[in-house]
Design an enzyme around this catalytic site. Structure first.
Site, PDB file in Angstrom:
ATOM      1  CG  ASN A  93      -6.638  -0.310   1.141  1.00  0.00           C
ATOM      2  OD1 ASN A  93      -5.881   0.049   0.237  1.00  0.00           O
ATOM      3  ND2 ASN A  93      -6.194  -0.747   2.306  1.00  0.00           N
ATOM      4  CB  CYS A 106      -0.951   0.003   1.191  1.00  0.00           C
ATOM      5  SG  CYS A 106      -2.134  -1.345   1.122  1.00  0.00           S
ATOM      6  CG  HIS A 137      -3.012   3.918   1.726  1.00  0.00           C
ATOM      7  ND1 HIS A 137      -3.517   3.478   0.535  1.00  0.00           N
ATOM      8  CD2 HIS A 137      -3.092   2.860   2.584  1.00  0.00           C
ATOM      9  CE1 HIS A 137      -3.880   2.208   0.654  1.00  0.00           C
ATOM     10  NE2 HIS A 137      -3.641   1.814   1.888  1.00  0.00           N
TER      11      HIS A 137
HETATM   12  O1  UT7 Z   1      -3.778  -0.603   3.316  1.00  0.00           O
HETATM   13  C1  UT7 Z   1      -2.960  -1.206   4.266  1.00  0.00           C
HETATM   14  C2  UT7 Z   1      -3.239  -0.645   5.542  1.00  0.00           C
HETATM   15  N1  UT7 Z   1      -4.472  -1.197   6.064  1.00  0.00           N
HETATM   16  C3  UT7 Z   1      -4.987  -0.613   7.087  1.00  0.00           C
HETATM   17  O2  UT7 Z   1      -4.468   0.368   7.524  1.00  0.00           O
HETATM   18  C4  UT7 Z   1      -6.201  -1.231   7.709  1.00  0.00           C
HETATM   19  C5  UT7 Z   1      -6.135  -1.001   9.189  1.00  0.00           C
HETATM   20  N2  UT7 Z   1      -7.243  -1.516   9.923  1.00  0.00           N
HETATM   21  C6  UT7 Z   1      -8.539  -1.095   9.781  1.00  0.00           C
HETATM   22  O3  UT7 Z   1      -8.862  -0.323   8.915  1.00  0.00           O
HETATM   23  C7  UT7 Z   1      -9.534  -1.578  10.805  1.00  0.00           C
HETATM   24  O4  UT7 Z   1      -8.859  -2.257  11.825  1.00  0.00           O
HETATM   25  C8  UT7 Z   1     -10.645  -2.491  10.227  1.00  0.00           C
HETATM   26  C9  UT7 Z   1     -11.614  -1.680   9.376  1.00  0.00           C
HETATM   27  C10 UT7 Z   1     -10.001  -3.595   9.414  1.00  0.00           C
HETATM   28  C11 UT7 Z   1     -11.465  -3.125  11.365  1.00  0.00           C
HETATM   29  O5  UT7 Z   1     -11.958  -2.146  12.233  1.00  0.00           O
HETATM   30  P1  UT7 Z   1     -11.772  -2.315  13.829  1.00  0.00           P
HETATM   31  O6  UT7 Z   1     -12.520  -1.220  14.451  1.00  0.00           O
HETATM   32  O7  UT7 Z   1     -10.300  -2.396  14.091  1.00  0.00           O
HETATM   33  O8  UT7 Z   1     -12.521  -3.660  14.117  1.00  0.00           O
HETATM   34  P2  UT7 Z   1     -11.941  -5.028  14.732  1.00  0.00           P
HETATM   35  O9  UT7 Z   1     -11.010  -5.688  13.760  1.00  0.00           O
HETATM   36  O10 UT7 Z   1     -11.428  -4.776  16.101  1.00  0.00           O
HETATM   37  O11 UT7 Z   1     -13.249  -5.886  14.806  1.00  0.00           O
HETATM   38  C12 UT7 Z   1     -14.335  -5.516  15.643  1.00  0.00           C
HETATM   39  C13 UT7 Z   1     -15.439  -6.549  15.503  1.00  0.00           C
HETATM   40  C14 UT7 Z   1     -14.944  -7.984  15.652  1.00  0.00           C
HETATM   41  O12 UT7 Z   1     -15.932  -8.713  16.369  1.00  0.00           O
HETATM   42  P3  UT7 Z   1     -15.759  -9.003  17.950  1.00  0.00           P
HETATM   43  O13 UT7 Z   1     -14.478  -9.771  18.061  1.00  0.00           O
HETATM   44  O14 UT7 Z   1     -15.683  -7.649  18.589  1.00  0.00           O
HETATM   45  O15 UT7 Z   1     -16.984  -9.779  18.263  1.00  0.00           O
HETATM   46  C15 UT7 Z   1     -14.894  -8.506  14.238  1.00  0.00           C
HETATM   47  O16 UT7 Z   1     -15.089  -9.881  14.163  1.00  0.00           O
HETATM   48  O17 UT7 Z   1     -16.027  -6.475  14.192  1.00  0.00           O
HETATM   49  C16 UT7 Z   1     -16.070  -7.796  13.617  1.00  0.00           C
HETATM   50  N3  UT7 Z   1     -15.959  -7.652  12.155  1.00  0.00           N
HETATM   51  C17 UT7 Z   1     -17.029  -7.429  11.370  1.00  0.00           C
HETATM   52  N4  UT7 Z   1     -18.343  -7.285  11.663  1.00  0.00           N
HETATM   53  C18 UT7 Z   1     -19.164  -7.046  10.627  1.00  0.00           C
HETATM   54  C19 UT7 Z   1     -14.855  -7.702  11.389  1.00  0.00           C
HETATM   55  N5  UT7 Z   1     -15.191  -7.526  10.108  1.00  0.00           N
HETATM   56  C20 UT7 Z   1     -16.529  -7.342  10.078  1.00  0.00           C
HETATM   57  C21 UT7 Z   1     -17.449  -7.100   9.043  1.00  0.00           C
HETATM   58  N6  UT7 Z   1     -18.756  -6.945   9.368  1.00  0.00           N
HETATM   59  N7  UT7 Z   1     -17.075  -6.967   7.737  1.00  0.00           N
END
Ligand code: UT7
Length: 324
Positions: free
Chosen positions: A281, A114, A251
């Site tokens: 992304n 990225c 980005h």
């Molecule tokens: O381009 C390279 C660089 N990439 C990045 O910089 C990406 C960096 N990370 C992010 O953008 C975020 O971490 C995400 C958008 C990927 C996720 O957001 P988050 O607020 O960090 O959520 P999380 O991973 O902590 O997940 C929270 C909850 C989890 O459930 P529990 O464990 O709290 O029950 C996940 O299982 O959300 C759940 N979850 C979803 N729920 C509905 C994960 N994906 C989904 C989904 N729909 N698509």
């Protein structure tokens, strides 16, 4: 007199198919609301069958050449940032060279995931400053839809396909930060973070392309910290800081990362070019796409001070400061 790599043209290309968040609700335990609130993404484009990375890149390159008023053979070098090449080799760069009908110069790819466009731009700048090339086409192009695990809701809803391109030309300036062109860059990587974002296959392991794996929330924390740091380091090299910036062109991975970075840099969100809602992304394509859209919207104008910043697999991260 100081040689500068000045932007002469910019262009982009997005595949025709637009996929709204709601389309994932049929096959995954997810919702438009979750995707929008956690990432800022509302829709993304997916390439059609047979529409490869080099095809997207060539469309974007043609648009940038048109704005620059140049023909393919006016270009000395093509640098393509991509992690999703058509083939293991040859490079997407040489494929674009052929598709443009370019019969001279040289082309190659840069792979920093990225952060690829920031690395490609810095390499293109070095080619111009060292006299290897006078005019360079710098492209970011990706088809991340081809490396998604469609059963993994935590990744497959986040990425999209697209391409953006810039034409850079060497021009002499007076050596101050009022010059148009690339003014500074800051590049970093740390291979110890490999597990945070990687593809679980490849030529010398599985022999298959593999699927993207990401520890999203750990990467989120790294991104917020490292992006402001690298952007500020690049600005500091030329005696500038956040409040001097007309546009952050980040980005486009996550709206929350983008706004946290802008806040740390003391840049208001009105001065940030946002495309994450429409493109998702697109990895190395996201910055040149945002530059091109920013110009088309009338946001970015000649003379504006821009800082681009990106982080991705590696981890690799960096920033470039340029005056448009
Ligand atoms: O381009 C390279 C660089 N990439 C990045 O910089 C990406 C960096 N990370 C992010 O953008 C975020 O971490 C995400 C958008 C990927 C996720 O957001 P988050 O607020 O960090 O959520 P999380 O991973 O902590 O997940 C929270 C909850 C989890 O459930 P529990 O464990 O709290 O029950 C996940 O299982 O959300 C759940 N979850 C979803 N729920 C509905 C994960 N994906 C989904 C989904 N729909 N698509």
């Amino acid at each position: 007199m100081t040689l500068r790599a000045v932007v002469k043209g910019v262009g982009h290309y997005l595949p025709e198919r637009v996929v709204p968040n709601s389309e994932f609700e049929a096959t995954l335990d997810t919702s438009d609301e979750w995707i929008k609130s956690r990432s800022g993404i509302e829709r993304r484009h997916f390439a059609a069958e047979g529409e490869t990375t080099s095809v997207l890149a060539t469309h974007a390159a043609r648009a940038a050449l048109k704005m620059a008023g140049m023909q393919p053979d006016d270009i000395d070098a093509i640098v393509v940032a991509t992690s999703t090449p058509d083939l293991t080799f040859p490079s997407v760069g040489t494929m674009v060279q052929a598709q443009l009908g370019m019969t001279r110069g040289f082309a190659f790819d840069v792979q920093a995931v990225c952060a690829g466009f920031v690395f490609a731009l810095t390499n293109a700048n070095a080619l111009i400053l060292s006299g290897q090339a006078k005019r360079v086409l710098v492209i970011g192009a990706e088809t991340f839809s081809r490396i998604m695990d469609w059963t993994d809701r935590s990744t497959c809803v986040l990425f999209g396909d697209g391409a953006g391109a810039l034409v850079l030309e060497g021009e002499t300036g007076d050596g101050t930060t009022s010059d148009r062109g690339i003014l500074s860059a800051d590049l970093n990587s740390d291979g110890r973070y490999r597990e945070m974002l990687y593809v679980d296959g490849g030529v010398s392991t599985s022999g298959q392309a593999g699927k993207l794996r990401m520890q999203g929330n750990q990467l989120f924390r790294q991104a917020v910290e490292k992006l402001a740091e690298t952007a500020e380091a690049a600005l500091e090299k030329v005696g500038l800081s956040g409040p001097d910036v007309d546009w952050i062109v980040p980005h486009q991975a996550n709206l929350r990362i983008i706004s946290a970075t802008a806040a740390r840099m003391e840049v208001p969100m009105e001065n940030v070019v946002l495309t994450v809602q429409d493109h998702g992304n697109t990895s190395a394509a996201s910055i040149p796409l945002a530059l091109s859209v920013g110009v088309a919207r009338g946001q970015i104008k000649q003379g504006d001070l821009i800082v681009t910043e990106a982080i991705g697999g590696g981890l690799a991260w960096g920033a470039v400061v340029l005056r448009w």
